[in-house]
Design a protein around this motif. Structure first.
Motif, PDB file in Angstrom:
ATOM      1  N   LEU A   5      83.053  79.695  -7.463  1.00  0.00           N
ATOM      2  CA  LEU A   5      83.648  78.634  -6.631  1.00  0.00           C
ATOM      3  C   LEU A   5      82.567  77.573  -6.413  1.00  0.00           C
ATOM      4  O   LEU A   5      81.653  77.766  -5.609  1.00  0.00           O
ATOM      5  N   VAL A   6      82.691  76.484  -7.133  1.00  0.00           N
ATOM      6  CA  VAL A   6      81.674  75.421  -7.098  1.00  0.00           C
ATOM      7  C   VAL A   6      81.830  74.579  -5.832  1.00  0.00           C
ATOM      8  O   VAL A   6      80.888  74.388  -5.070  1.00  0.00           O
ATOM      9  N   ASP A   7      83.048  74.080  -5.617  1.00  0.00           N
ATOM     10  CA  ASP A   7      83.356  73.291  -4.417  1.00  0.00           C
ATOM     11  C   ASP A   7      84.868  73.257  -4.220  1.00  0.00           C
ATOM     12  O   ASP A   7      85.616  73.678  -5.100  1.00  0.00           O
ATOM     13  N   PHE A   8      85.304  72.784  -3.075  1.00  0.00           N
ATOM     14  CA  PHE A   8      86.741  72.657  -2.825  1.00  0.00           C
ATOM     15  C   PHE A   8      86.976  71.766  -1.616  1.00  0.00           C
ATOM     16  O   PHE A   8      86.061  71.482  -0.841  1.00  0.00           O
ATOM     17  N   LYS A   9      88.250  71.378  -1.474  1.00  0.00           N
ATOM     18  CA  LYS A   9      88.640  70.463  -0.395  1.00  0.00           C
ATOM     19  C   LYS A   9      89.699  71.120   0.485  1.00  0.00           C
ATOM     20  O   LYS A   9      90.620  71.776  -0.033  1.00  0.00           O
ATOM     21  N   LEU A  10      89.545  70.960   1.800  1.00  0.00           N
ATOM     22  CA  LEU A  10      90.547  71.501   2.731  1.00  0.00           C
ATOM     23  C   LEU A  10      91.074  70.390   3.628  1.00  0.00           C
ATOM     24  O   LEU A  10      90.391  69.393   3.853  1.00  0.00           O
ATOM     25  N   GLU A  11      92.281  70.614   4.154  1.00  0.00           N
ATOM     26  CA  GLU A  11      92.820  69.721   5.186  1.00  0.00           C
ATOM     27  C   GLU A  11      93.344  70.575   6.333  1.00  0.00           C
ATOM     28  O   GLU A  11      93.841  71.675   6.110  1.00  0.00           O
ATOM     29  N   PHE A  12      93.217  70.038   7.523  1.00  0.00           N
ATOM     30  CA  PHE A  12      93.674  70.760   8.713  1.00  0.00           C
ATOM     31  C   PHE A  12      94.697  69.917   9.467  1.00  0.00           C
ATOM     32  O   PHE A  12      94.714  68.696   9.345  1.00  0.00           O
ATOM     33  N   GLY A  13      95.514  70.609  10.269  1.00  0.00           N
ATOM     34  CA  GLY A  13      96.513  69.897  11.059  1.00  0.00           C
ATOM     35  C   GLY A  13      96.609  70.473  12.462  1.00  0.00           C
ATOM     36  O   GLY A  13      96.203  71.612  12.726  1.00  0.00           O
ATOM     37  N   ARG A  14      97.163  69.644  13.342  1.00  0.00           N
ATOM     38  CA  ARG A  14      97.363  70.072  14.742  1.00  0.00           C
ATOM     39  C   ARG A  14      98.791  70.563  14.912  1.00  0.00           C
ATOM     40  O   ARG A  14      99.724  69.984  14.351  1.00  0.00           O
ATOM     41  N   ILE A  15      98.910  71.605  15.722  1.00  0.00           N
ATOM     42  CA  ILE A  15     100.240  72.145  16.016  1.00  0.00           C
ATOM     43  C   ILE A  15     100.270  72.475  17.502  1.00  0.00           C
ATOM     44  O   ILE A  15      99.270  72.952  18.046  1.00  0.00           O
ATOM     45  N   TRP A  16     101.381  72.177  18.137  1.00  0.00           N
ATOM     46  CA  TRP A  16     101.478  72.414  19.588  1.00  0.00           C
ATOM     47  C   TRP A  16     102.512  73.480  19.878  1.00  0.00           C
ATOM     48  O   TRP A  16     103.593  73.501  19.255  1.00  0.00           O
ATOM     49  N   LYS A  17     102.174  74.384  20.779  1.00  0.00           N
ATOM     50  CA  LYS A  17     103.174  75.312  21.295  1.00  0.00           C
ATOM     51  C   LYS A  17     103.068  75.257  22.807  1.00  0.00           C
ATOM     52  O   LYS A  17     101.987  75.491  23.351  1.00  0.00           O
ATOM     53  N   ASP A  18     104.189  74.931  23.444  1.00  0.00           N
ATOM     54  CA  ASP A  18     104.158  74.593  24.863  1.00  0.00           C
ATOM     55  C   ASP A  18     103.098  73.506  25.040  1.00  0.00           C
ATOM     56  O   ASP A  18     103.177  72.498  24.387  1.00  0.00           O
ATOM     57  N   ASP A  19     102.097  73.753  25.863  1.00  0.00           N
ATOM     58  CA  ASP A  19     101.093  72.700  26.020  1.00  0.00           C
ATOM     59  C   ASP A  19      99.810  73.010  25.277  1.00  0.00           C
ATOM     60  O   ASP A  19      98.823  72.299  25.376  1.00  0.00           O
ATOM     61  N   GLU A  20      99.859  74.092  24.487  1.00  0.00           N
ATOM     62  CA  GLU A  20      98.635  74.534  23.845  1.00  0.00           C
ATOM     63  C   GLU A  20      98.546  73.978  22.425  1.00  0.00           C
ATOM     64  O   GLU A  20      99.499  74.064  21.641  1.00  0.00           O
ATOM     65  N   LYS A  21      97.394  73.399  22.079  1.00  0.00           N
ATOM     66  CA  LYS A  21      97.199  72.842  20.736  1.00  0.00           C
ATOM     67  C   LYS A  21      96.356  73.793  19.897  1.00  0.00           C
ATOM     68  O   LYS A  21      95.382  74.357  20.387  1.00  0.00           O
ATOM     69  N   ARG A  22      96.748  73.974  18.645  1.00  0.00           N
ATOM     70  CA  ARG A  22      95.904  74.730  17.713  1.00  0.00           C
ATOM     71  C   ARG A  22      95.616  73.859  16.505  1.00  0.00           C
ATOM     72  O   ARG A  22      96.407  72.979  16.164  1.00  0.00           O
ATOM     73  N   VAL A  23      94.487  74.130  15.855  1.00  0.00           N
ATOM     74  CA  VAL A  23      94.163  73.433  14.608  1.00  0.00           C
ATOM     75  C   VAL A  23      94.233  74.467  13.501  1.00  0.00           C
ATOM     76  O   VAL A  23      93.548  75.490  13.567  1.00  0.00           O
ATOM     77  N   ILE A  24      95.114  74.243  12.523  1.00  0.00           N
ATOM     78  CA  ILE A  24      95.323  75.261  11.484  1.00  0.00           C
ATOM     79  C   ILE A  24      95.146  74.647  10.095  1.00  0.00           C
ATOM     80  O   ILE A  24      95.231  73.431   9.925  1.00  0.00           O
ATOM     81  N   LEU A  25      94.926  75.521   9.121  1.00  0.00           N
ATOM     82  CA  LEU A  25      94.742  75.053   7.742  1.00  0.00           C
ATOM     83  C   LEU A  25      96.080  74.563   7.180  1.00  0.00           C
ATOM     84  O   LEU A  25      97.105  75.232   7.331  1.00  0.00           O
ATOM     85  N   ALA A  26      96.045  73.413   6.493  1.00  0.00           N
ATOM     86  CA  ALA A  26      97.281  72.847   5.931  1.00  0.00           C
ATOM     87  C   ALA A  26      97.072  72.515   4.447  1.00  0.00           C
ATOM     88  O   ALA A  26      96.108  72.966   3.829  1.00  0.00           O
ATOM     89  N   ASP A  27      98.006  71.754   3.893  1.00  0.00           N
ATOM     90  CA  ASP A  27      97.902  71.259   2.513  1.00  0.00           C
ATOM     91  C   ASP A  27      97.945  72.407   1.494  1.00  0.00           C
ATOM     92  O   ASP A  27      98.888  73.183   1.497  1.00  0.00           O
ATOM     93  N   GLU A  28      96.940  72.519   0.638  1.00  0.00           N
ATOM     94  CA  GLU A  28      96.960  73.522  -0.427  1.00  0.00           C
ATOM     95  C   GLU A  28      95.543  73.899  -0.809  1.00  0.00           C
ATOM     96  O   GLU A  28      94.599  73.150  -0.518  1.00  0.00           O
ATOM     97  N   ILE A  29      95.394  75.062  -1.439  1.00  0.00           N
ATOM     98  CA  ILE A  29      94.141  75.396  -2.145  1.00  0.00           C
ATOM     99  C   ILE A  29      94.573  75.832  -3.532  1.00  0.00           C
ATOM    100  O   ILE A  29      95.303  76.821  -3.692  1.00  0.00           O
ATOM    101  N   SER A  30      94.164  75.086  -4.542  1.00  0.00           N
ATOM    102  CA  SER A  30      94.619  75.351  -5.905  1.00  0.00           C
ATOM    103  C   SER A  30      93.581  74.785  -6.867  1.00  0.00           C
ATOM    104  O   SER A  30      92.628  74.124  -6.423  1.00  0.00           O
ATOM    105  N   PRO A  31      93.758  74.978  -8.157  1.00  0.00           N
ATOM    106  CA  PRO A  31      92.792  74.379  -9.098  1.00  0.00           C
ATOM    107  C   PRO A  31      92.798  72.841  -9.064  1.00  0.00           C
ATOM    108  O   PRO A  31      91.892  72.211  -9.598  1.00  0.00           O
ATOM    109  N   ASP A  32      93.802  72.235  -8.396  1.00  0.00           N
ATOM    110  CA  ASP A  32      93.766  70.780  -8.173  1.00  0.00           C
ATOM    111  C   ASP A  32      92.708  70.407  -7.142  1.00  0.00           C
ATOM    112  O   ASP A  32      92.205  69.283  -7.146  1.00  0.00           O
TER     113      ASP A  32
END
Ligand code: TMP
Length: 260
Positions: free
Chosen positions: A173-200
């Motif tokens: 694994l030489v390098d890779f790119k990630l994206e994260f997103g915010r999600i709310w449940k009631d008043d609580e915010k979480r930051v979770i992994l989004a998008d994709e992880i692939s050979p692209d």
């Protein structure tokens, strides 16, 4: 299916409204682009393989307690995902010098870095996704300092896990790119992994001969992109032998195993 409401169309994927509130359908296209859309092609079946590979990797991450947007893969080209508000940053993790890192700093491709590093890019096509610093991110409110440190820490955990997972199947694994997103449940915010992880979105090199098994085959006109992506899927044990290439290219298959 055709009447679904479009939420967003990107270069390689489309988001539609999902069946329930707070869900989207993520559709993987066959479009390949590089250098911010200056180079384009359609590669039959690429979306099918990326959907499968990304599903596999996100499921593994979910299982080890790293929350991702993936709920489940629904067919050869689509996943049901949690709707998130994307943080407009690309988190690039690098283990070995390559690509823009090598170009920018004059460090030969293939040089092992003494530790993994992380870079932030502002997601903005007009500006060509510029490399940015923590201070740029803070003063422009692209992410809070807390979100940034959480996503950075998570990116490095993901790196540790993926290095081992790929190493076990003869891939660096030489390098890779990630994206994260915010999600709310009631008043609580979480930051979770989004998008994709692939050979692209990763650089993957064969351990033995450093053959490229990723989108650099397209960026650098090396040919054999589908064969390389299939090789990755096969080594991960998620492309059953005898899986029909014609079916993969058309995106329709009865044999393609759907993991429940
Ligand atoms: P780079 O060397 O071109 O900066 O790319 C670093 C890693 O990030 C590489 O694995 C490819 C991935 N990447 C994306 O997934 N999307 C992008 O838009 C860019 C620029 C890179």
């Amino acid at each position: 299916m055709s009447r679904r409401k479009l939420v967003y169309e990107g270069k390689a994927k489309i988001l539609y409204e999902g069946p329930d509130r707070g869900t989207y359908i993520q559709y993987f296209k066959d479009d390949a682009t590089a250098f911010n859309n200056q180079k384009k092609a359609i590669i039959d079946g690429k979306g099918v393989l990326n959907n499968r590979i990304s599903e596999f990797l996100f499921s593994q991450l979910n299982e080890m307690g790293i929350e991702t947007h993936l709920i489940k893969r629904v067919n050869m080209r689509e996943q049901l995902i949690k709707a998130v508000e994307i943080i407009p940053l690309e988190f690039v993790v690098r283990n070995i010098a390559a690509g823009t890192f090598s170009k920018r700093l004059g460090i030969p491709e293939g040089t092992q870095l003494k530790r993994p590093i992380i870079e932030y890019y502002f997601k903005n096509d007009e500006l060509g996704d510029p490399l940015v610093t923590e201070e740029h991110i803070d003063i422009n409110n692209w992410a809070t300092i807390d979100e940034l440190s959480l996503a950075t820490e998570t990116s490095l955990r993901i790196n540790d896990f993926l290095i081992g997972l790929f190493r076990a199947v003869g891939i660096k694994l030489v390098d890779f790119k990630l994206e994260f997103g915010r999600i709310w449940k009631d008043d609580e915010k979480r930051v979770i992994l989004a998008d994709e992880i692939s050979p692209d979105t990763c650089r993957l090199w064969d351990v033995k001969d450093e053959r490229k098994l990723d989108k650099d085959r397209f960026r650098r006109d090396l040919g054999g992109l589908m064969e390389a992506y299939q090789e990755v899927a096969k080594r991960l044990g998620i492309m059953p032998e005898g899986s029909n290439i014609k079916e993969i290219k058309s995106g329709i298959s009865k044999n393609f195993k759907i993991k429940k």
